[in-house]
Design an enzyme around this catalytic site. Structure first.
Site, short mmCIF file in Angstrom:
data_model
loop_
_atom_site.label_atom_id
_atom_site.label_comp_id
_atom_site.label_asym_id
_atom_site.label_seq_id
_atom_site.Cartn_x
_atom_site.Cartn_y
_atom_site.Cartn_z
N CYS A 65 69.27 52.89 68.65
CA CYS A 65 69.76 51.54 69.32
C CYS A 65 70.36 50.96 67.09
O CYS A 65 71.38 50.60 67.74
CB CYS A 65 68.35 51.16 69.41
SG CYS A 65 67.89 51.79 71.34
N ARG A 66 69.40 50.19 67.01
CA ARG A 66 70.44 49.11 66.03
C ARG A 66 71.83 49.87 65.04
O ARG A 66 72.47 49.31 65.19
CB ARG A 66 69.53 48.95 65.38
CG ARG A 66 68.34 47.48 66.47
CD ARG A 66 67.47 47.24 65.57
NE ARG A 66 66.36 47.63 65.67
CZ ARG A 66 65.35 47.50 64.53
NH1 ARG A 66 65.03 46.37 64.46
NH2 ARG A 66 64.56 48.35 64.71
N SER A 67 70.89 50.62 64.18
CA SER A 67 71.44 51.62 63.46
C SER A 67 73.21 52.71 63.76
O SER A 67 73.52 52.86 63.09
CB SER A 67 70.86 52.66 62.29
OG SER A 67 70.14 52.97 63.04
N ASP A 82 64.56 44.10 66.94
CA ASP A 82 64.39 45.95 67.59
C ASP A 82 64.92 45.29 69.50
O ASP A 82 63.34 44.53 70.35
CB ASP A 82 63.08 46.08 67.63
CG ASP A 82 62.94 47.59 67.92
OD1 ASP A 82 63.79 48.29 68.29
OD2 ASP A 82 62.90 47.79 67.87
N CYS A 125 67.34 52.41 60.62
CA CYS A 125 66.57 51.02 61.37
C CYS A 125 65.48 52.36 61.43
O CYS A 125 65.49 53.39 61.23
CB CYS A 125 67.10 51.04 62.88
SG CYS A 125 67.72 52.20 63.66
N ASN A 171 66.75 55.12 65.09
CA ASN A 171 68.37 55.63 64.37
C ASN A 171 68.48 55.94 66.32
O ASN A 171 70.19 57.29 65.97
CB ASN A 171 68.26 56.71 63.58
CG ASN A 171 69.63 56.81 63.69
OD1 ASN A 171 69.97 58.41 63.94
ND2 ASN A 171 70.48 56.41 63.17
P1 4NP Z 1 66.00 51.58 66.79
O1 4NP Z 1 65.46 51.36 67.65
O2 4NP Z 1 64.60 51.59 65.49
O3 4NP Z 1 66.53 50.36 66.99
O4 4NP Z 1 66.35 52.23 66.76
C1 4NP Z 1 64.11 52.19 68.27
C2 4NP Z 1 63.81 52.90 69.53
C3 4NP Z 1 62.94 53.21 69.45
C4 4NP Z 1 61.27 53.52 68.71
C5 4NP Z 1 61.57 52.50 68.49
C6 4NP Z 1 62.46 51.55 67.71
N1 4NP Z 1 60.65 53.97 69.08
O5 4NP Z 1 59.70 53.73 68.94
O6 4NP Z 1 60.78 55.09 69.65
#
Ligand code: 4NP
Length: 154
Positions: free
Chosen positions: A12-14, A124, A7, A10
């Site tokens: 939240c989703r992954s 997201d 994702c 790294n």
């Molecule tokens: P993820 O979510 O891609 O599911 O881990 C996010 C976590 C942090 C950010 C964006 C998406 N960020 O911009 O910091």
């Protein structure tokens, strides 16, 4: 087989997808035969545990993801893993830009590759609330179940 969940951050989703898939594999005849890891296309959260909301959500579904630590996708990952399973299309695009020559085809959408949803994306949840995290869990756990079911028919 080695699967890398990808994702953006790294955190939240992954990590949730890694936790769901690891748990489904452990409860299957394929425990130990499939390796799972996760990475982000971005580097903002490298070294951090998953987002506390992701940890709490996964715990609510009986899975502990608190020991995971964020890392960024590396070119070596394309050699080490059979498939790079991405949460959304931006992840696919960004991951393919890092792919060594001829290895971009290893990058696919998790929900599409698993058969859960053609062209489907995991939204997201970073700026969302608890229900957004639960929706992510339901999606990635559906994908995890579909992956295990697919292994059973190979
Ligand atoms: P993820 O979510 O891609 O599911 O881990 C996010 C976590 C942090 C950010 C964006 C998406 N960020 O911009 O910091």
């Amino acid at each position: 087989m080695k699967l890398l969940l990808v994702c953006l951050g790294n955190i939240c989703r992954s990590p949730m997808a890694e936790g769901a898939l690891h748990a489904r594999l452990q409860a299957s005849p394929f425990a130990g035969r499939v390796q799972v890891d996760s990475a982000g296309t971005g580097d903002w959260h490298v070294g951090e545990p998953p987002d506390r909301r992701a940890i709490a959500c996964a715990r609510g579904f009986g899975v502990d993801i608190g020991a995971q630590r964020a890392r960024q996708l590396q070119a070596q990952d394309f050699h080490d893993f059979d498939w790079l399973l991405c949460a959304d299309r931006a992840n696919v695009r960004d991951a393919r830009q890092r792919a060594p020559a001829g290895m971009g085809d290893k990058v696919v959408l998790l929900l599409d590759w698993s058969g859960v949803m053609p062209d489907g994306e995991v939204p997201d949840p970073y700026t969302g609330g608890p229900e957004d995290f639960r929706q992510v869990w339901r999606l990635v756990d559906s994908a995890a179940q579909a992956v295990v079911a697919r292994l059973a028919t190979r």
